[in-house]
Design a protein around this motif. Sequence first.
Motif, PDB file in Angstrom:
ATOM      1  N   TRP A 364      64.573  -9.134 -94.449  1.00  0.00           N
ATOM      2  CA  TRP A 364      63.668  -9.910 -93.201  1.00  0.00           C
ATOM      3  C   TRP A 364      63.320 -10.839 -93.560  1.00  0.00           C
ATOM      4  O   TRP A 364      62.758 -10.860 -94.655  1.00  0.00           O
ATOM      5  N   LYS A 365      62.898 -11.807 -92.999  1.00  0.00           N
ATOM      6  CA  LYS A 365      62.163 -12.707 -92.423  1.00  0.00           C
ATOM      7  C   LYS A 365      60.717 -13.358 -91.699  1.00  0.00           C
ATOM      8  O   LYS A 365      61.112 -12.676 -91.124  1.00  0.00           O
ATOM      9  N   SER A 366      59.775 -13.685 -92.266  1.00  0.00           N
ATOM     10  CA  SER A 366      58.780 -13.913 -91.942  1.00  0.00           C
ATOM     11  C   SER A 366      58.343 -15.695 -91.279  1.00  0.00           C
ATOM     12  O   SER A 366      58.704 -16.232 -92.123  1.00  0.00           O
ATOM     13  N   SER A 367      57.245 -15.883 -90.738  1.00  0.00           N
ATOM     14  CA  SER A 367      57.064 -17.470 -89.937  1.00  0.00           C
ATOM     15  C   SER A 367      55.782 -16.873 -89.997  1.00  0.00           C
ATOM     16  O   SER A 367      55.383 -16.387 -89.078  1.00  0.00           O
ATOM     17  N   PHE A 368      54.492 -17.625 -90.384  1.00  0.00           N
ATOM     18  CA  PHE A 368      53.229 -18.001 -89.825  1.00  0.00           C
ATOM     19  C   PHE A 368      53.034 -19.162 -89.265  1.00  0.00           C
ATOM     20  O   PHE A 368      53.453 -20.410 -89.570  1.00  0.00           O
ATOM     21  N   HIS A 369      51.929 -18.949 -87.853  1.00  0.00           N
ATOM     22  CA  HIS A 369      51.976 -19.918 -87.228  1.00  0.00           C
ATOM     23  C   HIS A 369      50.801 -19.924 -87.214  1.00  0.00           C
ATOM     24  O   HIS A 369      49.574 -19.300 -87.032  1.00  0.00           O
ATOM     25  N   ASP A 370      50.172 -21.008 -87.309  1.00  0.00           N
ATOM     26  CA  ASP A 370      48.122 -21.467 -86.772  1.00  0.00           C
ATOM     27  C   ASP A 370      48.120 -22.051 -85.299  1.00  0.00           C
ATOM     28  O   ASP A 370      48.902 -22.559 -84.568  1.00  0.00           O
ATOM     29  N   GLY A 371      46.997 -21.226 -85.524  1.00  0.00           N
ATOM     30  CA  GLY A 371      46.611 -21.449 -83.759  1.00  0.00           C
ATOM     31  C   GLY A 371      45.006 -21.529 -84.165  1.00  0.00           C
ATOM     32  O   GLY A 371      44.541 -21.611 -84.262  1.00  0.00           O
ATOM     33  N   ARG A 372      44.455 -21.961 -82.144  1.00  0.00           N
ATOM     34  CA  ARG A 372      43.078 -21.473 -81.971  1.00  0.00           C
ATOM     35  C   ARG A 372      43.210 -21.758 -80.609  1.00  0.00           C
ATOM     36  O   ARG A 372      43.677 -22.449 -79.810  1.00  0.00           O
ATOM     37  N   TRP A 373      41.675 -20.709 -80.178  1.00  0.00           N
ATOM     38  CA  TRP A 373      42.167 -20.490 -78.800  1.00  0.00           C
ATOM     39  C   TRP A 373      40.197 -21.505 -78.336  1.00  0.00           C
ATOM     40  O   TRP A 373      39.391 -21.279 -79.762  1.00  0.00           O
ATOM     41  N   VAL A 374      40.156 -21.903 -77.802  1.00  0.00           N
ATOM     42  CA  VAL A 374      39.045 -23.023 -77.740  1.00  0.00           C
ATOM     43  C   VAL A 374      38.673 -22.829 -76.407  1.00  0.00           C
ATOM     44  O   VAL A 374      38.896 -22.827 -75.212  1.00  0.00           O
ATOM     45  N   ALA A 375      37.611 -22.933 -76.015  1.00  0.00           N
ATOM     46  CA  ALA A 375      36.667 -22.152 -75.040  1.00  0.00           C
ATOM     47  C   ALA A 375      36.273 -23.207 -73.915  1.00  0.00           C
ATOM     48  O   ALA A 375      36.584 -24.153 -74.343  1.00  0.00           O
ATOM     49  N   GLY A 376      36.823 -22.651 -72.689  1.00  0.00           N
ATOM     50  CA  GLY A 376      36.978 -23.880 -71.323  1.00  0.00           C
ATOM     51  C   GLY A 376      38.657 -24.688 -71.406  1.00  0.00           C
ATOM     52  O   GLY A 376      38.784 -25.397 -70.516  1.00  0.00           O
ATOM     53  N   THR A 377      39.580 -24.429 -72.351  1.00  0.00           N
ATOM     54  CA  THR A 377      40.696 -24.571 -72.492  1.00  0.00           C
ATOM     55  C   THR A 377      42.123 -23.700 -72.628  1.00  0.00           C
ATOM     56  O   THR A 377      42.316 -23.237 -71.503  1.00  0.00           O
ATOM     57  N   THR A 378      42.147 -23.390 -73.676  1.00  0.00           N
ATOM     58  CA  THR A 378      43.184 -22.190 -74.576  1.00  0.00           C
ATOM     59  C   THR A 378      42.561 -21.008 -74.684  1.00  0.00           C
ATOM     60  O   THR A 378      42.867 -19.962 -75.224  1.00  0.00           O
ATOM     61  N   ALA A 379      41.045 -20.488 -74.007  1.00  0.00           N
ATOM     62  CA  ALA A 379      40.715 -19.115 -74.735  1.00  0.00           C
ATOM     63  C   ALA A 379      40.269 -18.300 -73.132  1.00  0.00           C
ATOM     64  O   ALA A 379      39.604 -18.545 -72.350  1.00  0.00           O
ATOM     65  N   GLY A 380      41.462 -17.899 -72.345  1.00  0.00           N
ATOM     66  CA  GLY A 380      41.823 -17.303 -71.546  1.00  0.00           C
ATOM     67  C   GLY A 380      40.979 -16.171 -71.096  1.00  0.00           C
ATOM     68  O   GLY A 380      40.496 -15.567 -70.215  1.00  0.00           O
ATOM     69  N   GLY A 381      41.041 -15.409 -72.473  1.00  0.00           N
ATOM     70  CA  GLY A 381      40.132 -13.843 -72.713  1.00  0.00           C
ATOM     71  C   GLY A 381      41.693 -13.224 -72.004  1.00  0.00           C
ATOM     72  O   GLY A 381      42.872 -13.732 -71.980  1.00  0.00           O
ATOM     73  N   CYS A 382      41.737 -11.659 -71.675  1.00  0.00           N
ATOM     74  CA  CYS A 382      43.054 -11.115 -72.035  1.00  0.00           C
ATOM     75  C   CYS A 382      43.591 -11.021 -70.397  1.00  0.00           C
ATOM     76  O   CYS A 382      43.029 -11.993 -69.496  1.00  0.00           O
ATOM     77  N   THR A 383      44.569 -10.133 -70.168  1.00  0.00           N
ATOM     78  CA  THR A 383      44.665 -10.032 -68.810  1.00  0.00           C
ATOM     79  C   THR A 383      43.547  -9.949 -67.634  1.00  0.00           C
ATOM     80  O   THR A 383      44.517  -9.694 -66.403  1.00  0.00           O
ATOM     81  N   ASN A 384      42.794  -9.340 -68.184  1.00  0.00           N
ATOM     82  CA  ASN A 384      41.733  -8.957 -67.121  1.00  0.00           C
ATOM     83  C   ASN A 384      41.245 -10.093 -66.395  1.00  0.00           C
ATOM     84  O   ASN A 384      40.763  -9.538 -65.761  1.00  0.00           O
ATOM     85  N   TYR A 385      41.424 -11.079 -66.585  1.00  0.00           N
ATOM     86  CA  TYR A 385      40.791 -12.462 -65.708  1.00  0.00           C
ATOM     87  C   TYR A 385      42.093 -13.006 -65.527  1.00  0.00           C
ATOM     88  O   TYR A 385      43.184 -13.191 -66.529  1.00  0.00           O
ATOM     89  N   HIS A 386      42.058 -14.257 -64.844  1.00  0.00           N
ATOM     90  CA  HIS A 386      42.651 -14.993 -64.426  1.00  0.00           C
ATOM     91  C   HIS A 386      42.770 -15.931 -64.797  1.00  0.00           C
ATOM     92  O   HIS A 386      44.295 -16.914 -64.886  1.00  0.00           O
TER      93      HIS A 386
END
Length: 526
Positions: A364-386
């Motif tokens: 097995w091989k593994s990879s790790f990636h940093d990310g970020r949710w930013v309010a108003g841009t990249t924080a869209g919530g779950c599929t309950n929200y458009h």
Amino acid sequence: MPPPGVCLNIMKTRHKKDGYGSLASPEKFLNQDFNQLKQYCLVQGVRYIDEFFPPDRNSIGQGVVNPSDLSRIEWLRPRVSKIVPNPAFIVDGVSRFDFGQGIVGNCWFLASIGALTFQNHILVQVVPLEQSFDEDYCGLFHFRFWRFGRWVDVVIDDKLPTIDGRLIFVHSTTPNEFWPALLEKAYAKVCGSYSDMSAGTPSEALVDFTGGVHICFQLADASPNLWQLMFRAAQSKSLMGCGTPQGETSANTVAPNGLVEGHAYTVTGVKQVMSRGEAVNLVRLWNPWGQGEWIGDWSDKASMASDFMEKNKNKNKKTVICVLSKLICDFQRMAMGDFCRFFSDLDICSLCPDFLDGNSSCHWKSSFHDGRWVAGTTAGGCTNYHSFWTNPQYRVKIQGLLDECAQKQGEKNMLVSLMQKPDKRNRRLVKNLHIGFMIYEAISIGKFPASFFNTHLPVAQTKTYMNAREVMEFFTLKPGEYLIVPSTFKPNETASFILSILSKAETHIQYAVSPPPACLNVVMSA
């Protein structure tokens, strides 16, 4: 300005072997350099006092010590106090017998230390063994932990909180041995205070001790092959911990079966024996309290062990004694069925995930990636929200396996983990968001618009959104291209995260350069 959801701050966090933040070159926690501080203290002829974790009430924290006792606390150095006459960092090696729990409710941490003592190759990563109270002593010690994608070197002084000359937190069963108390102090510093270590699960410390792959199993719906996986994990020298469900009244109540409710245990091994003509799969456990023992089948009070010895008395005596010593010793042992019945969850943490597959020719091989949710841009919530489509998006390409890695029908071929990073140093102040992720079949190139998620259902997903440090799921995915969308449950919540993707073959990462990438492309074989 790039469109919503564009991943402007995504980076691969797997470090080069000797890169900064790796185990070989850990970051200096709070920018404190152990070697420089030690050299300064030796030249100046002074003993170190840690300004970032000083010997005062702030380092104790709130709620862990009775207010009437706070004024009685005295911070003492083992070498220059009346705690013991001849202090030592380690006495006769490191083992689970070395320590007992203090007044802070951190059995989860001690269960993890118990697991650590069984794997010396991992222990030396966390506890530099060359430290002592003798040569070049200046009251300065250090330990290493993996913290959210980075190894950090944590410096502490050796002033320990006592009342009437007795340690109030972790204490050694060998009075002049201090590695457990100093390790606990270093982790308390990382958490913010001793009180910040109250309540938790073994998985948190197991991950921080290894920086490895963590998998959690809910035992209520455990798969039939879980014991085989545990056996392979034990063979691969993984760390394992487990927990009992909370009682109806309060935690840490001893149930009629002898197990402590709402309590963390160490899984120290698994063994299969023949009893009454049948193969029995046993799990060996250790209680960090050192008291409160399972009294059901295969316990010391049951007849199974006696029967086993009696029926095998004519066999090689050394072999029988060896098997029983691995089962009994100071541990509790129980059949796998009882383990799944009376424990709620199992955590396995390993430096390498190869134990997941019984096929030794496939890794097995593994990879790790940093990310970020930013309010108003990249924080869209779950599929309950458009606005769900504005979350960070990760493309994954799963190719067919080589013949030697061919998997059985329905066999899991991918593990996806999502871990959120804290925004505060004090562990008790961290408010974990409800997090989860969805996986879709990818049918286009570039950013997936809102219309895609309105017309397509996920092919895999987390069972639920949880307010946990980490959520993960095993999947069986056929060859093809997929889209992973990590999100918080509610929109407009800002947080950083680490997305981990494990597969059975080499992982290839491709970054778009211009225009700014709408997602991270991950090419994998599974």
